[in-house]
Design a protein around this motif. Structure first.
Motif, PDB file in Angstrom:
ATOM      1  N   THR A 111       0.823  -1.221   0.000  1.00  0.00           N
ATOM      2  CA  THR A 111       0.000   0.000   0.000  1.00  0.00           C
ATOM      3  C   THR A 111       0.856   1.270   0.000  1.00  0.00           C
ATOM      4  N   PRO A 112       1.781   1.413  -0.946  1.00  0.00           N
ATOM      5  CA  PRO A 112       2.611   2.634  -0.966  1.00  0.00           C
ATOM      6  C   PRO A 112       1.763   3.869  -1.187  1.00  0.00           C
ATOM      7  N   GLN A 113       2.165   4.964  -0.549  1.00  0.00           N
ATOM      8  CA  GLN A 113       1.432   6.221  -0.644  1.00  0.00           C
ATOM      9  C   GLN A 113       2.141   7.221  -1.553  1.00  0.00           C
ATOM     10  N   CYS A 114       3.085   6.735  -2.347  1.00  0.00           N
ATOM     11  CA  CYS A 114       3.797   7.610  -3.256  1.00  0.00           C
ATOM     12  C   CYS A 114       4.235   6.817  -4.484  1.00  0.00           C
ATOM     13  N   GLU A 115       4.656   7.512  -5.512  1.00  0.00           N
ATOM     14  CA  GLU A 115       5.174   6.888  -6.715  1.00  0.00           C
ATOM     15  C   GLU A 115       6.695   6.773  -6.619  1.00  0.00           C
ATOM     16  N   LEU A 116       7.259   5.822  -7.349  1.00  0.00           N
ATOM     17  CA  LEU A 116       8.714   5.676  -7.386  1.00  0.00           C
ATOM     18  C   LEU A 116       9.265   6.641  -8.431  1.00  0.00           C
ATOM     19  N   ASN A 126      13.792  -3.682  -8.911  1.00  0.00           N
ATOM     20  CA  ASN A 126      13.140  -4.997  -8.887  1.00  0.00           C
ATOM     21  C   ASN A 126      12.135  -5.158  -7.745  1.00  0.00           C
ATOM     22  N   CYS A 127      11.767  -4.060  -7.089  1.00  0.00           N
ATOM     23  CA  CYS A 127      10.884  -4.173  -5.925  1.00  0.00           C
ATOM     24  C   CYS A 127       9.495  -4.662  -6.338  1.00  0.00           C
ATOM     25  N   LYS A 128       8.861  -5.366  -5.428  1.00  0.00           N
ATOM     26  CA  LYS A 128       7.502  -5.849  -5.641  1.00  0.00           C
ATOM     27  C   LYS A 128       6.540  -4.894  -4.953  1.00  0.00           C
ATOM     28  N   ILE A 129       5.427  -4.622  -5.602  1.00  0.00           N
ATOM     29  CA  ILE A 129       4.436  -3.691  -5.058  1.00  0.00           C
ATOM     30  C   ILE A 129       3.099  -4.398  -4.928  1.00  0.00           C
ATOM     31  N   TYR A 130       2.532  -4.381  -3.710  1.00  0.00           N
ATOM     32  CA  TYR A 130       1.224  -4.963  -3.449  1.00  0.00           C
ATOM     33  C   TYR A 130       0.317  -3.856  -2.892  1.00  0.00           C
ATOM     34  N   GLN A 131      -0.874  -3.769  -3.437  1.00  0.00           N
ATOM     35  CA  GLN A 131      -1.803  -2.739  -2.994  1.00  0.00           C
ATOM     36  C   GLN A 131      -2.538  -3.114  -1.708  1.00  0.00           C
ATOM     37  N   THR A 132      -2.558  -4.402  -1.365  1.00  0.00           N
ATOM     38  CA  THR A 132      -3.221  -4.853  -0.142  1.00  0.00           C
ATOM     39  C   THR A 132      -2.394  -5.975   0.479  1.00  0.00           C
ATOM     40  N   TRP A 133      -2.680  -6.257   1.748  1.00  0.00           N
ATOM     41  CA  TRP A 133      -2.042  -7.392   2.418  1.00  0.00           C
ATOM     42  C   TRP A 133      -2.498  -8.706   1.796  1.00  0.00           C
ATOM     43  N   ASN A 134      -3.719  -8.733   1.306  1.00  0.00           N
ATOM     44  CA  ASN A 134      -4.206  -9.966   0.670  1.00  0.00           C
ATOM     45  C   ASN A 134      -3.365 -10.308  -0.558  1.00  0.00           C
ATOM     46  N   GLU A 135      -2.994  -9.295  -1.335  1.00  0.00           N
ATOM     47  CA  GLU A 135      -2.120  -9.527  -2.484  1.00  0.00           C
ATOM     48  C   GLU A 135      -0.767 -10.060  -2.021  1.00  0.00           C
ATOM     49  N   PHE A 136      -0.267  -9.486  -0.947  1.00  0.00           N
ATOM     50  CA  PHE A 136       1.016  -9.931  -0.389  1.00  0.00           C
ATOM     51  C   PHE A 136       0.949 -11.410  -0.019  1.00  0.00           C
TER      52      PHE A 136
END
Length: 232
Positions: A36-41, A58-68
């Motif tokens: 759930t990042p609150q900013c852009e890279l 190479n970082c992984k981005i998940y919008q929710t804990w369920n995705e994680f």
């Protein structure tokens, strides 16, 4: 220490994410995860990473804990916070590192909250252990990147140049057979909140740190009960 994975939750400042990427490169830690990042890279993140761009790129981005949970392999999740409650207790990281639950041959997630308020109560429900830094000075809060640096350095200091032992591929994530078991018992997992029966059982099992043989025997027991339920 290839099994160390740094997780930043609700991070707000791109430069901090970049600084963390640089620290990971310093220690050879390869995996950076954003939840759930609150900013852009942005370019600011790249500037913060300087020559340590690999983890950022190479970082992984998940919008929710369920995705994680649906994407990441099973592993110990350590949340860094001094916040305590009925269901959780935080301890100094140096104390936790001596606990047998720390297995460098399996994934270990080091989880850090947002810069202004840290991990929320909902975030803390997702971790197995909570830790904090036993600081000698009057100021107990730290910059996000500094916290990551101290945490990783503590692991290296405690385990030295320990080479990760081969990951035990026979150890399975219990979610599959636990979910089948709960559904056989008519649990409606889709309608429950994130802190549901499946999540709780998975965390209880992981806290017990079972061996592959123990996990296999548990699955046999569960599968036996599933067959009994279906027959009845």
């Amino acid at each position: 220490m290839k099994n160390l994975r740094v997780v930043l939750v609700s991070s707000k400042y791109p430069r901090n994410i970049g600084l963390v990427s640089r620290i990971l490169s310093n220690f050879g830690v390869e995996q950076l995860i954003l939840v759930t990042p609150q900013c852009e890279l942005t370019e600011e993140a790249k500037q913060g990473a300087a020559q340590g761009q690999a983890a950022l790129a190479n970082c992984k981005i998940y919008q929710t804990w369920n995705e994680f949970h649906s994407s990441e392999p099973n592993g110990l999740r350590i949340g860094f916070s001094r916040r305590q409650g009925k269901r959780r207790a935080s301890e100094p990281l140096e104390t936790l590192l001596k606990h047998p639950i720390i297995d460098m041959g399996k994934p270990i997630y080091l989880i850090f909250g947002a810069e202004d308020h840290g991990l929320s109560s909902d975030d803390l429900d997702m971790v197995h252990r909570m830790a904090y830094f036993d600081l000698p000075g009057p100021l107990q809060s730290m910059n996000l990147s500094h916290s990551v640096l101290v945490a990783i350095q503590s692991f290296f200091h405690h385990f030295g140049t320990h080479q990760d032992s081969p990951h035990d591929e026979s150890t399975e994530d219990p979610e599959g057979f636990l979910k089948e078991w709960l559904e056989a018992l008519n649990f409606d997992l889709e309608s429950q909140r994130r802190w549901n029966a499946l999540t709780m059982l998975k965390q209880l099992i992981l806290k017990a740190n079972p061996t592959s043989d123990e996990m296999h025997k548990l699955e046999m027991i569960i599968q036996h009960t599933i067959r009994k339920i279906k027959k009845s």
